[in-house]
Design an enzyme around this catalytic site. Sequence first.
Site, PDB file in Angstrom:
ATOM      1  NE  ARG A 291      10.041  -8.863  36.563  1.00 46.84           N
ATOM      2  CZ  ARG A 291       9.353  -8.067  37.347  1.00 46.84           C
ATOM      3  NH1 ARG A 291       9.907  -7.493  38.390  1.00 46.84           N
ATOM      4  NH2 ARG A 291       8.074  -7.829  37.126  1.00 46.84           N
ATOM      5  NE  ARG A 337       6.500   0.680  41.608  1.00 51.63           N
ATOM      6  CZ  ARG A 337       6.498  -0.384  40.815  1.00 51.63           C
ATOM      7  NH1 ARG A 337       6.507  -0.214  39.497  1.00 51.63           N
ATOM      8  NH2 ARG A 337       6.464  -1.595  41.315  1.00 51.63           N
TER       9      ARG A 337
END
Length: 449
Positions: A291, A337
Site C-alpha cells: 500500500r 510525524r
Amino acid sequence: MFEKILIANRGEIALRIHRACREMGIQTVAIHSTADANAMHVRLADESVCIGPPPPGQSYLNIPAIISAATITGADAIHPGVGFLSENAGFAEIVEAHGFAFIGPSPDHIRMMGDKITAKRAMIDAGVPCVPGSDGAITSEEQARALSDKIGYPVLVKATGGGGGRGMKVARSADQLAEALHLAKSEAKAAFGNDEVYIEKYLDKPRHIEVQVLADNHGNAVHLGERDCSLQRRHQKVLEEAPSPALNAAEREKLGAVVVKAIETLGYRSVGTLEFLYENGEFYFIEMNTRLQVEHPITEMITGIDLVREQIRVASGAKLGFDQSHIKFYGHAIECRVNAEDPLTFQPSPGKVTDYHAPGGLGVRVDSALYSGYSIPPYYDSLVSKLVVHGRNRAECLMRLRRTLEEYVIGGVKTTIPLHRRLLAEKAFIDGDYDIHWLERWMDGGKRD
Ligand code: ADP
C-alpha cells in the site's frame, strides 16, 4: 481513466488522495463516520456519504457500508488509503467482485505479503536477502529452542500476521525463550486473532531502510530510492528521511536493482515498499507493505513523482510513463510525524484545535486535515499532521526543518512538535548517526545504553 473515486479513509491521507484526484480531473467521494461530519476530507470532496457511528468497526472498516456508498454515488474505483482496509485482501476481492477497481495490488499479492512467512519465502525465492530465522511457523518450544541455539541469541519472536510492531518479543538468552513465545503468541492472538509466530535473529544495532517501488500491469517496475525510518518508538516510526544518511550511491543502486528484480519476478502491480534492516553493510528483508506508506511524501520530494497519481494511473491499466533512467534524486527530505499526544508521556490528546498556523515557504509541505476550530475525535489514530521539508542537501533540510518547527502552531491540544524540536538539537541526529534503538535510548536519558 476513472471518473469518480471513493476514498475509503479519513484525515490527512484522505485529503492527500483527494488532491491527486483533483489534479487528474477525477471526482471524489468521501466517506465518514458521524464523528467526522465536519472533517476537512468531507468538506473538500465532491460528494460524501456517512457510513456509520464513530467506532472504526462500524464505519471505516464496515465493508458493506463502503460498497453501498460506492454503488449509490456511481464511483468506478475505490482507494483504501493507509491503515483501515488498505491491506485487507478480502476487501480488495469484494471491491473487484462488485465491479469497482481496487487502487492497489492484486488480492493475491496482498495476501502473500500480509503473512510474513509466505512473504519471506517469496522474497528468498526472488533472490532477496532475509534475516536468518525459522523456515515457517514455530510449532513447539523444543523446535524454537533448537533453532535459537543454531542462529544464536538474542532472537526475536514475531507474529506471522503482525503489524504496527505488535506481537514481537525479544529473548536474549535460552531462559527467556519460553516467556517470549508465550507473550508474543498471546499479544498476536489478541491483536490479529492469529497466534502463529516465527523466529528471527535479533539484530542489535540495525537501521530501518525501506525501498519504494512502483509497477504497472504490463511488466514494468521501478524503484524510487530508499527512506531511512530508523527513528522509532515502540517500533513505530517518528521521523523519516530520504535518502538515508548511511547509504552511498553504489549501495542504493545495488539494493534498488535487487528489489526491482523481485517485483518483476512476483508480477506485482501498484506502489509498494520493501522494508529492510541494514547492519554492517548487509541488508535483510523484514516485510513488504502492499500500500501507500505514511512517509511517501519524502520520496515525492526528492524525485518529483506524485506516487498517488501513479498508483491511480496503473490501477486504471495505464503503463508507467517513465523508466528507471528517468528517475533522478535531488536533495534531501525529512518528514516529522505530528501526533496529538503528550510529547513526554505519549498519552493521546484529542480535543478542539483553538489556533492553527501551518508553516510555509520554499521546500515546505504540510499534509494535514487540521483547521482552527476543528475537534480531533478520540476514536482514531493520533497522527494529525505530517511536516515535510526539502533542502538541496541534508544540512539545508535540517535548517529549514528547525525553522518550520518554530513556526508551527497547533493550539488547544498537546502535540509531538516539542519532541521534534528537541530531536533537531541532538548531535547524534544531526550527524545522522542513529539506529532503530537510538530514539528510545535518548528519550530514556541514556538509561538503556
Ligand atoms: P510490523 O509489521 O509490526 O511493523 P516489522 O517486521 O516491520 O513489523 O518490524 C517493525 C520494526 O521492528 C522494525 O522496523 C525494527 O525496528 C524491528 N525489528 C523487526 N525485526 C527485527 C529483527 N530481526 N531484529 C531487530 N529488530 C527488528
